[in-house]
Enzyme design. Structure first.
Site, mmCIF file in Angstrom:
data_model
loop_
_atom_site.group_PDB
_atom_site.id
_atom_site.type_symbol
_atom_site.label_atom_id
_atom_site.label_comp_id
_atom_site.label_asym_id
_atom_site.label_seq_id
_atom_site.Cartn_x
_atom_site.Cartn_y
_atom_site.Cartn_z
ATOM 1 N N TYR A 180 0.826 -1.217 0.000
ATOM 2 C CA TYR A 180 0.000 0.000 0.000
ATOM 3 C C TYR A 180 0.863 1.272 0.000
ATOM 4 O O TYR A 180 0.729 2.131 -0.878
ATOM 5 C CB TYR A 180 -0.973 -0.012 1.190
ATOM 6 C CG TYR A 180 -2.357 0.473 0.802
ATOM 7 C CD1 TYR A 180 -2.510 1.572 -0.043
ATOM 8 C CD2 TYR A 180 -3.509 -0.143 1.261
ATOM 9 C CE1 TYR A 180 -3.763 2.025 -0.402
ATOM 10 C CE2 TYR A 180 -4.770 0.298 0.907
ATOM 11 C CZ TYR A 180 -4.877 1.377 0.065
ATOM 12 O OH TYR A 180 -6.124 1.825 -0.310
ATOM 13 N N GLU A 205 2.017 6.096 -7.139
ATOM 14 C CA GLU A 205 0.979 6.987 -7.697
ATOM 15 C C GLU A 205 1.408 8.443 -7.569
ATOM 16 O O GLU A 205 1.233 9.249 -8.483
ATOM 17 C CB GLU A 205 -0.344 6.768 -6.954
ATOM 18 C CG GLU A 205 -1.003 5.434 -7.269
ATOM 19 C CD GLU A 205 -2.270 5.244 -6.488
ATOM 20 O OE1 GLU A 205 -2.717 4.101 -6.364
ATOM 21 O OE2 GLU A 205 -2.837 6.226 -5.979
HETATM 22 C C1 LIG Z 1 -14.447 10.662 -1.548
HETATM 23 C C2 LIG Z 1 -13.427 11.449 -2.340
HETATM 24 C C3 LIG Z 1 -12.203 10.598 -2.702
HETATM 25 C C4 LIG Z 1 -10.920 11.116 -2.040
HETATM 26 C C5 LIG Z 1 -9.785 10.227 -2.316
HETATM 27 C C6 LIG Z 1 -8.629 10.488 -1.373
HETATM 28 C C7 LIG Z 1 -7.286 10.058 -1.934
HETATM 29 C C8 LIG Z 1 -7.258 8.533 -2.039
HETATM 30 C C9 LIG Z 1 -6.049 8.037 -1.266
HETATM 31 C C10 LIG Z 1 -5.968 6.528 -1.270
HETATM 32 C C11 LIG Z 1 -5.440 6.039 -2.607
HETATM 33 C C12 LIG Z 1 -5.585 4.575 -2.756
HETATM 34 C C13 LIG Z 1 -5.132 4.182 -4.133
HETATM 35 C C14 LIG Z 1 -4.827 2.710 -4.154
HETATM 36 C C15 LIG Z 1 -3.547 2.301 -3.987
HETATM 37 C C16 LIG Z 1 -3.303 0.843 -4.008
HETATM 38 O O1 LIG Z 1 -4.172 -0.002 -4.178
HETATM 39 S S1 LIG Z 1 -1.699 0.416 -3.736
HETATM 40 C C17 LIG Z 1 -1.687 -1.422 -3.832
HETATM 41 C C18 LIG Z 1 -2.040 -2.083 -2.493
HETATM 42 N N1 LIG Z 1 -3.409 -1.833 -2.257
HETATM 43 C C19 LIG Z 1 -4.103 -2.568 -1.330
HETATM 44 O O2 LIG Z 1 -3.632 -3.482 -0.712
HETATM 45 C C20 LIG Z 1 -5.555 -2.175 -1.110
HETATM 46 C C21 LIG Z 1 -6.444 -3.251 -1.731
HETATM 47 N N2 LIG Z 1 -7.815 -2.830 -1.526
HETATM 48 C C22 LIG Z 1 -8.518 -3.225 -0.419
HETATM 49 O O3 LIG Z 1 -8.086 -3.952 0.454
HETATM 50 C C23 LIG Z 1 -9.943 -2.720 -0.336
HETATM 51 O O4 LIG Z 1 -10.260 -2.019 -1.503
HETATM 52 C C24 LIG Z 1 -10.200 -1.814 0.890
HETATM 53 C C25 LIG Z 1 -11.542 -1.124 0.705
HETATM 54 C C26 LIG Z 1 -9.080 -0.839 1.027
HETATM 55 C C27 LIG Z 1 -10.305 -2.682 2.149
HETATM 56 O O5 LIG Z 1 -11.097 -3.804 1.846
HETATM 57 P P1 LIG Z 1 -12.405 -4.215 2.728
HETATM 58 O O6 LIG Z 1 -13.321 -4.883 1.771
HETATM 59 O O7 LIG Z 1 -12.921 -3.088 3.517
HETATM 60 O O8 LIG Z 1 -11.793 -5.242 3.771
HETATM 61 P P2 LIG Z 1 -11.786 -6.826 3.595
HETATM 62 O O9 LIG Z 1 -11.373 -7.391 4.910
HETATM 63 O O10 LIG Z 1 -11.024 -7.219 2.401
HETATM 64 O O11 LIG Z 1 -13.336 -7.169 3.322
HETATM 65 C C28 LIG Z 1 -14.327 -6.906 4.329
HETATM 66 C C29 LIG Z 1 -15.386 -7.982 4.215
HETATM 67 O O12 LIG Z 1 -16.094 -7.815 2.974
HETATM 68 C C30 LIG Z 1 -15.921 -8.967 2.177
HETATM 69 N N3 LIG Z 1 -15.726 -8.528 0.804
HETATM 70 C C31 LIG Z 1 -15.211 -7.338 0.382
HETATM 71 N N4 LIG Z 1 -15.207 -7.283 -0.956
HETATM 72 C C32 LIG Z 1 -15.713 -8.479 -1.390
HETATM 73 C C33 LIG Z 1 -15.958 -9.043 -2.691
HETATM 74 N N5 LIG Z 1 -15.639 -8.373 -3.804
HETATM 75 N N6 LIG Z 1 -16.478 -10.295 -2.745
HETATM 76 C C34 LIG Z 1 -16.778 -10.980 -1.615
HETATM 77 N N7 LIG Z 1 -16.573 -10.522 -0.349
HETATM 78 C C35 LIG Z 1 -16.048 -9.278 -0.264
HETATM 79 C C36 LIG Z 1 -14.677 -9.647 2.711
HETATM 80 O O13 LIG Z 1 -14.661 -11.023 2.418
HETATM 81 C C37 LIG Z 1 -14.770 -9.374 4.181
HETATM 82 O O14 LIG Z 1 -15.733 -10.272 4.693
HETATM 83 P P3 LIG Z 1 -15.741 -10.652 6.295
HETATM 84 O O15 LIG Z 1 -14.326 -11.011 6.626
HETATM 85 O O16 LIG Z 1 -16.694 -11.781 6.376
HETATM 86 O O17 LIG Z 1 -16.189 -9.396 6.982
#
Ligand SMILES: CCCCCCCCCCCCC/C=C/C(=O)SCCNC(=O)CCNC(=O)[C@H](O)C(C)(C)COP(=O)(O)OP(=O)(O)OC[C@H]1O[C@@H](n2cnc3c(N)ncnc32)[C@H](O)[C@@H]1OP(=O)(O)O
Length: 332
Positions: free
Chosen positions: A259, A266
Site C-alpha cells: 500500500y 501513484e
Molecule cells: C471521496 C473522495 C475521494 C478522495 C480520495 C482520497 C485520496 C485517495 C487516497 C488513497 C489512494 C488509494 C489508491 C490505491 C492504492 C493501491 O491499491 S496500492 C496497492 C495495495 N493496495 C491494497 O492493498 C488495497 C487493496 N484494496 C482493499 O483492500 C480494499 O479495496 C479496501 C476497501 C481498502 C479494504 O477492503 P475491505 O473490503 O474493507 O476489507 P476486507 O477485509 O477485504 O473485506 C471486508 C469484508 O467484505 C468482504 N468482501 C469485500 N469485498 C468483497 C468481494 N468483492 N467479494 C466478496 N466478499 C467481499 C470480505 O470477504 C470481508 O468479509 P468478512 O471477513 O466476512 O467481513
C-alpha cells in the site's frame, strides 16, 4: 350420554340447556353463568361420551381474576386442574407460542432468502474471478517483461492499460457492493480505494496524450496487480464459504508493504504528469471570473494521498487483526 344442547350468550351470561341420558336415566340439564367480562358470542361446543366441552374466547386477551362476575363461586362450579393454567403458565404458554411463530417466520424468511443468497454468491464469485483473471494478466505480462525481457516490450503499456481500464470500470461496482450491504466493506475506505485508483488511471495516466515516462504507469499497474491476485481469489473463496489460510494470510499481509509503495508510485506518477498538464488545458475548468487549472487539482491530490493511505491502512490493520488474530470486531 348423547346430549341435545342449546347454548346462548345473554347479556354476558352463558345460558346452557341439554337433555340426555345420564346416570339417573333421561334428564334435562341447564345452568347460566354470569362471566367476569365480555366474551366472543361464537362459543365452540364439543359433545364427548361423558362431557360437553365449551370453548369461550375472551374479547380482550387479558388475565381475569375469576370466571364469574360475582365474587362468590356458584356451588356447582369446580376447576378442572388438568386444564388449569395460572397467570405465569399462561404467560409462558403465550411466550412459547410467540417463539414458535418467530421461528416459523425465520425459517420462512431463510427459505425465501436462500435463492437470493445463492444469486448473490454466484455474482460475487464471478465478479471476483473476472477481476482476478484481469489482474493476473497484468501481473503476468509485466513480470515477463520486467524479469525475462529486462525492459519494456512493445505494446506492453497499451495492452496492460486496456486491461487495467476494464478492472477499474468494474471496480466502481465495489462502491455499490459496499453501499447496498452486499459485502461488509465500509463505504469510506472503498471510496478512497476505488476513486483513488480511478483518479490516477482515468485522469492522470489516460488523460495524457503521450506518457513522458511509461515506467511510472507500469510500476503503478504492477503494484496494484500484486495485491489483487491475492485479494480477489480470497474474496472468490469467501463468497462461496471457503477460506485457505495461506491465501488469507497473503491477502491481509502483502498490503502492508504494497500500500505505501503503491501510493508512492501513484504520487510519482502524478508528479511526473504535472509538467505535461501544465502545457495543455486538459480538465482545466474556466468559469466566469474563475479558472480551475487541473495542475492545482494534481497538487491537492498529492496532499490527499497520505490522508487516504492513513485511513485505509488503519482499516486494513483492523481487518488483519480480526481475520488473522481472531479479535472480535465491535458490532455496530
Ligand atoms: C471521496 C473522495 C475521494 C478522495 C480520495 C482520497 C485520496 C485517495 C487516497 C488513497 C489512494 C488509494 C489508491 C490505491 C492504492 C493501491 O491499491 S496500492 C496497492 C495495495 N493496495 C491494497 O492493498 C488495497 C487493496 N484494496 C482493499 O483492500 C480494499 O479495496 C479496501 C476497501 C481498502 C479494504 O477492503 P475491505 O473490503 O474493507 O476489507 P476486507 O477485509 O477485504 O473485506 C471486508 C469484508 O467484505 C468482504 N468482501 C469485500 N469485498 C468483497 C468481494 N468483492 N467479494 C466478496 N466478499 C467481499 C470480505 O470477504 C470481508 O468479509 P468478512 O471477513 O466476512 O467481513
Amino acid at each position: 350420554m348423547r346430549a341435545k344442547t342449546s347454548i346462548e350468550l345473554k347479556e354476558g351470561a352463558i345460558c346452557f340447556e341439554a337433555s340426555g341420558c345420564g346416570a339417573q336415566g333421561q334428564n334435562k340439564y341447564k345452568f347460566s353463568l354470569d362471566l367476569y367480562s365480555d366474551v366472543d358470542p361464537e362459543i365452540a361446543c364439543r359433545t364427548l361420551a361423558r362431557e360437553v366441552l365449551l370453548t369461550v374466547q375472551k374479547v380482550q386477551r387479558v388475565w381475569w381474576p375469576r370466571l364469574t362476575k360475582q365474587k362468590r363461586k356458584p356451588v356447582f362450579l369446580r376447576a378442572d386442574f388438568d386444564r388449569w393454567l395460572d397467570e405465569s403458565d399462561a404467560e409462558r404458554e403465550e411466550q412459547l407460542k410467540d417463539e414458535e411463530n418467530i421461528n416459523k417466520l425465520l425459517i420462512e424468511s431463510r427459505k425465501q432468502s436462500k435463492p437470493l443468497d445463492n444469486i448473490k454468491r454466484c455474482y460475487l464469485f464471478l465478479y471476483n474471478l473476472v477481476q482476478f483473471l484481469f489482474f493476473l494478466h497484468v501481473f503476468g505480462s509485466l513480470s515477463k517483461s520486467f524479469l525475462l525481457n529486462n525492459g519494456l516490450t512493445p505494446g506492453l503499456l497499451e495492452s496492460t492499460g486496456q486491461t487495467i481500464r476494464l478492472c477499474q470500470l468494474l471496480a466502481f461496482l465495489e462502491i455499490l457492493h459496499s453501499a447496498v450491504g452486499f459485502v461488509r466493506s465500509p463505504i469510506l475506505p472503498t471510496l478512497f480505494q476505488v476513486l483513488g485508483r480511478a483518479f490516477v488511471f482515468f485522469l492522470v495516466i489516460d488523460g495524457q496524450e503521450e506518457l513522458q515516462n511509461p515506467w511510472s504507469a507500469l510500476v503503478v499497474y504492477y503494484i496494484w496487480s500484486a495485491i489483487e491476485i491475492f485479494r480477489y481469489p480470497f474474496y472468490m473463496l469467501g463468497s462461496v464459504g471457503f477460506s485457505w489460510r495461506p491465501l488469507t494470510w497473503a491477502r491481509y499481509t502483502l498490503w502492508i508493504p504494497l500500500y505505501p509503495l503503491g501510493v508512492i508510485a501513484e504520487g510519482v506518477c502524478i508528479w511526473l504528469a504535472i509538467p505535461s498538464f501544465a502545457q495543455v488545458d486538459t480538465y482545466s475548468v474556466h468559469l466566469i471570473g474563475a479558472n480551475l487549472d487541473f495542475v492545482y487539482v494534481l497538487y491537492a491530490w498529492l496532499g490527499l494521498l497520505p490522508f487516504g493511505l492513513a485511513v485505509n491502512f488503519r482499516h486494513l490493520w483492523k481487518q488483519r487483526r480480526h481475520r488473522l488474530c481472531g479479535r472480535k470486531r465491535k458490532m455496530p
